[in-house]
Design a protein around this motif. Structure first.
Motif, mmCIF file in Angstrom:
data_model
loop_
_atom_site.group_PDB
_atom_site.id
_atom_site.type_symbol
_atom_site.label_atom_id
_atom_site.label_comp_id
_atom_site.label_asym_id
_atom_site.label_seq_id
_atom_site.Cartn_x
_atom_site.Cartn_y
_atom_site.Cartn_z
ATOM 1 N N LEU A 116 0.824 -1.212 0.000
ATOM 2 C CA LEU A 116 0.000 0.000 0.000
ATOM 3 C C LEU A 116 0.856 1.259 0.000
ATOM 4 N N ASP A 117 1.961 1.214 0.735
ATOM 5 C CA ASP A 117 2.865 2.375 0.753
ATOM 6 C C ASP A 117 3.408 2.652 -0.648
ATOM 7 N N VAL A 118 3.866 1.605 -1.322
ATOM 8 C CA VAL A 118 4.415 1.759 -2.672
ATOM 9 C C VAL A 118 3.315 2.226 -3.626
ATOM 10 N N THR A 119 2.129 1.637 -3.500
ATOM 11 C CA THR A 119 1.010 2.037 -4.362
ATOM 12 C C THR A 119 0.694 3.517 -4.172
ATOM 13 N N ALA A 120 0.667 3.970 -2.934
ATOM 14 C CA ALA A 120 0.368 5.382 -2.654
ATOM 15 C C ALA A 120 1.424 6.298 -3.258
ATOM 16 N N VAL A 121 2.700 5.907 -3.188
ATOM 17 C CA VAL A 121 3.771 6.713 -3.778
ATOM 18 C C VAL A 121 3.602 6.789 -5.297
ATOM 19 N N LEU A 122 3.292 5.653 -5.909
ATOM 20 C CA LEU A 122 3.097 5.623 -7.363
ATOM 21 C C LEU A 122 1.895 6.469 -7.785
ATOM 22 N N ALA A 140 3.250 -2.041 -7.837
ATOM 23 C CA ALA A 140 3.574 -2.317 -6.432
ATOM 24 C C ALA A 140 3.631 -3.817 -6.178
ATOM 25 N N ALA A 141 2.741 -4.560 -6.810
ATOM 26 C CA ALA A 141 2.724 -6.017 -6.613
ATOM 27 C C ALA A 141 3.912 -6.678 -7.291
#
Length: 179
Positions: free
Chosen positions: A94-100, A114-115
């Protein structure tokens, strides 16, 4: 098989065990511990202590029943560990997804990207679910919700519900993921 049907399918899937493998573990554990009283009786006989065969049979039966449930207890413990591992990985996902998303990526591409980071089993499961979304045309929240329900990971099911609401109500997905 009765023994395997009693184990939750989600727990079996999380630890990578089939119902048949679990049933064999239960049978093996019950058989192994059932021999202990007979072995102890044999040692006692060698020491000159007499033990009634009926008592040995009753004790063997009781410990066999105990041995029968040991794999269930082990399964629950392993599944709990795997769920905790998944929730930890989900947080990073979720952190990576939010950054993207903050960088301008679209929701689906951010989720897929992210996945794709990492090869641990939680990322593999998320990646497989999102790949299925591309193949079937289902929205990402639906496949993630199905995975969460199937593995009984509440946090993943809740994420799917949040993503669905964000998608349907036009809310900003990034804000939803950050909550």
């Amino acid at each position: 098989s009765w023994a395997a049907d009693r184990a939750p399918a989600a727990d079996l899937e999380l630890v990578g065990r089939t119902p048949e493998q679990h049933a064999l573990r239960k049978l093996g554990a019950a058989t192994a511990v059932a021999t202990l009283p007979a072995a102890a009786s044999g040692v006692a006989a060698l020491a000159g202590v007499g033990v009634r065969p009926g008592a040995v049979a009753i004790v063997s039966l009781c410990v066999a029943l105990g041995g029968f449930v040991i794999p269930d207890i082990e399964l629950r413990g392993l599944a709990a560990e795997r769920r905790a591992e998944f929730v930890h990985a989900l947080s990073s996902f979720l952190d990576v997804t939010a950054v993207l998303l903050a960088g301008g990526a679209g929701t689906e591409s951010a989720l897929h990207a992210a996945a794709s980071l990492g090869d641990a089993w939680p990322q593999q499961r998320l990646r497989a679910a999102l790949d299925r979304c591309r193949l079937t045309g289902l929205p990402p929240w639906e496949v993630l919700g199905l995975l969460g329900d199937r593995l009984q990971i509440d946090e993943l099911s809740q994420l799917a519900t949040s993503l669905q609401l964000a998608g349907e109500q036009g809310a900003r997905v990034r804000v939803t993921l950050m909550e």
